[in-house]
Write an enzyme that holds these catalytic residues in place. Structure first.
Site, PDB file in Angstrom:
ATOM      1  CE  LYS A 163      41.944  46.565  50.815  1.00 23.18           C
ATOM      2  NZ  LYS A 163      43.121  46.658  51.747  1.00 23.18           N
ATOM      3  N   GLY A 164      40.825  44.671  44.282  1.00 29.61           N
ATOM      4  CA  GLY A 164      41.583  44.306  43.101  1.00 29.61           C
ATOM      5  C   GLY A 164      40.913  45.019  41.867  1.00 29.61           C
TER       6      GLY A 164
ATOM      7  CD  GLU B  59      36.637  39.184  40.972  1.00 29.58           C
ATOM      8  OE1 GLU B  59      37.401  40.204  41.111  1.00 29.58           O
ATOM      9  OE2 GLU B  59      36.792  38.246  42.101  1.00 29.58           O
ATOM     10  CG  ASP B  60      41.088  41.101  40.442  1.00 23.89           C
ATOM     11  OD1 ASP B  60      40.067  40.054  40.323  1.00 23.89           O
ATOM     12  OD2 ASP B  60      41.504  41.535  41.771  1.00 23.89           O
TER      13      ASP B  60
ATOM     14  CG  ASP C  45      43.603  31.838  40.489  1.00 22.47           C
ATOM     15  OD1 ASP C  45      44.115  30.901  39.506  1.00 22.47           O
ATOM     16  OD2 ASP C  45      44.170  32.031  41.543  1.00 22.47           O
TER      17      ASP C  45
ATOM     18  CE  LYS D  81      46.495  33.268  37.657  1.00 20.23           C
ATOM     19  NZ  LYS D  81      47.257  33.392  38.879  1.00 20.23           N
TER      20      LYS D  81
ATOM     21  CB  VAL E 254      49.349  38.299  37.091  1.00 16.77           C
ATOM     22  CG1 VAL E 254      49.800  37.394  35.983  1.00 16.77           C
ATOM     23  CG2 VAL E 254      47.817  38.106  37.399  1.00 16.77           C
TER      24      VAL E 254
ATOM     25  CG  ASP F 296      47.177  42.682  46.776  1.00 15.48           C
ATOM     26  OD1 ASP F 296      46.326  41.942  46.126  1.00 15.48           O
ATOM     27  OD2 ASP F 296      47.457  42.340  48.002  1.00 15.48           O
TER      28      ASP F 296
ATOM     29  NE  ARG G 172      45.186  46.471  46.894  1.00 15.58           N
ATOM     30  CZ  ARG G 172      44.603  45.081  46.802  1.00 15.58           C
ATOM     31  NH1 ARG G 172      44.313  44.721  45.452  1.00 15.58           N
ATOM     32  NH2 ARG G 172      44.432  44.635  47.728  1.00 15.58           N
TER      33      ARG G 172
HETATM   34  P1  IMP Z   1      39.464  32.507  42.811  1.00 15.73           P
HETATM   35  O1  IMP Z   1      38.548  32.388  43.829  1.00 15.73           O
HETATM   36  O2  IMP Z   1      40.608  31.483  42.730  1.00 15.73           O
HETATM   37  O3  IMP Z   1      39.102  32.737  41.219  1.00 15.73           O
HETATM   38  O4  IMP Z   1      40.352  33.839  43.007  1.00 15.73           O
HETATM   39  C1  IMP Z   1      40.000  35.211  42.708  1.00 15.73           C
HETATM   40  C2  IMP Z   1      40.816  36.066  43.614  1.00 15.73           C
HETATM   41  O5  IMP Z   1      42.178  35.695  43.993  1.00 15.73           O
HETATM   42  C3  IMP Z   1      40.950  37.190  42.763  1.00 15.73           C
HETATM   43  O6  IMP Z   1      39.975  38.256  42.631  1.00 15.73           O
HETATM   44  C4  IMP Z   1      42.263  37.948  43.286  1.00 15.73           C
HETATM   45  O7  IMP Z   1      42.071  38.828  44.165  1.00 15.73           O
HETATM   46  C5  IMP Z   1      43.274  36.856  43.658  1.00 15.73           C
HETATM   47  N1  IMP Z   1      44.069  36.229  42.692  1.00 15.73           N
HETATM   48  C6  IMP Z   1      43.918  35.215  41.892  1.00 15.73           C
HETATM   49  N2  IMP Z   1      44.922  35.175  41.282  1.00 15.73           N
HETATM   50  C7  IMP Z   1      45.905  36.122  41.422  1.00 15.73           C
HETATM   51  C8  IMP Z   1      47.065  36.613  40.812  1.00 15.73           C
HETATM   52  O8  IMP Z   1      47.807  35.901  39.838  1.00 15.73           O
HETATM   53  N3  IMP Z   1      47.439  37.549  41.112  1.00 15.73           N
HETATM   54  C9  IMP Z   1      46.679  38.566  42.436  1.00 15.73           C
HETATM   55  N4  IMP Z   1      45.599  38.071  42.907  1.00 15.73           N
HETATM   56  C10 IMP Z   1      45.066  36.930  42.196  1.00 15.73           C
END
Ligand code: IMP
Length: 190
Positions: free
Chosen positions: A41-42, A95-96, A99, A127, A149, A155, A161
């Site tokens: 949903k992000g 994508e939001d 990470d 990030k 964040v 969220d 959100r």
């Molecule tokens: P990744 O697979 O580690 O890149 O994670 C991506 C997902 O983790 C994002 O689409 C977010 O839903 C969640 N996420 C990662 N960092 C944050 C943050 O700082 N705040 C909120 N959600 C996060």
């Protein structure tokens, strides 16, 4: 409140940056009809605003995923798949936040298997310090510090959100102890 969270990007800064991204995408895809796919949903809020900043015919589609086991393990299950075939289409994955990059890596390989004409990533936040798998982010909103964040779609325990701006959490222990500790932010514009 300042010791719990600090404003990272104001609503105004986000709207200005989203408008820039929309302009760049409109230029890059001139004469084409990209499909903007976002991951619920992000990314929903970013997707909605970005779409309105793009001056092209576009289609939209959504996916919903859930992580198996630990968050960000990169092992993902598709809860809701796309409604349309993306074969031979120009696809932009919205994508939001990127990470570790594990979720995006999984999604990109799933989408690539469907043979789109092109596939690019547009992430509001990057990030990069936490990246485990390298990803090519063609369109990036902001570089994001290595902090948790919230807001503008992002969220904690399904709260925050709807915050129109993005904050960095300065005291994760306090938020973990009380997920509503930052609720006063929802009444304070920035
Ligand atoms: P990744 O697979 O580690 O890149 O994670 C991506 C997902 O983790 C994002 O689409 C977010 O839903 C969640 N996420 C990662 N960092 C944050 C943050 O700082 N705040 C909120 N959600 C996060």
């Amino acid at each position: 409140m300042d010791d719990l969270a600090t404003v990272l990007f104001t609503a105004r800064e986000i709207q200005d940056r989203v408008r820039d991204l929309g302009r760049t995408i409109s230029h890059d895809y001139r004469g084409r009809e990209p499909v903007l796919i976002s991951v619920l949903k992000g990314a929903a809020m970013f997707h909605a605003d970005l779409l309105r900043a793009i001056e092209l015919h576009t289609s939209v589609d959504f996916m919903s995923i859930s992580s198996y086991g630990a968050a960000s393990s990169g092992v993902v299950r598709i809860m809701k798949d796309l409604e349309r075939d993306i074969g031979d289409r120009d696809v932009i994955l919205i994508e939001d936040i990127a990470d570790t990059g594990l979720t995006l890596t999984y999604l990109l390989s799933t989408l690539r298997d469907r043979r789109p004409a092109s596939l690019e990533v547009c992430a509001l936040l990057d990030k990069a310090a936490r990246r485990i798998t390298p990803i090519n982010i063609r369109y990036r909103g902001f570089e994001c510090p290595d902090k948790f964040v919230l807001g503008y779609g992002l969220d904690y325990a399904e709260v925050y959100r709807n915050l129109p701006y993005i904050v960095a959490v300065e005291d994760m222990d306090a938020l973990a102890a009380d997920p509503l500790a930052l609720a006063p932010l929802l009444h304070s514009p920035s």
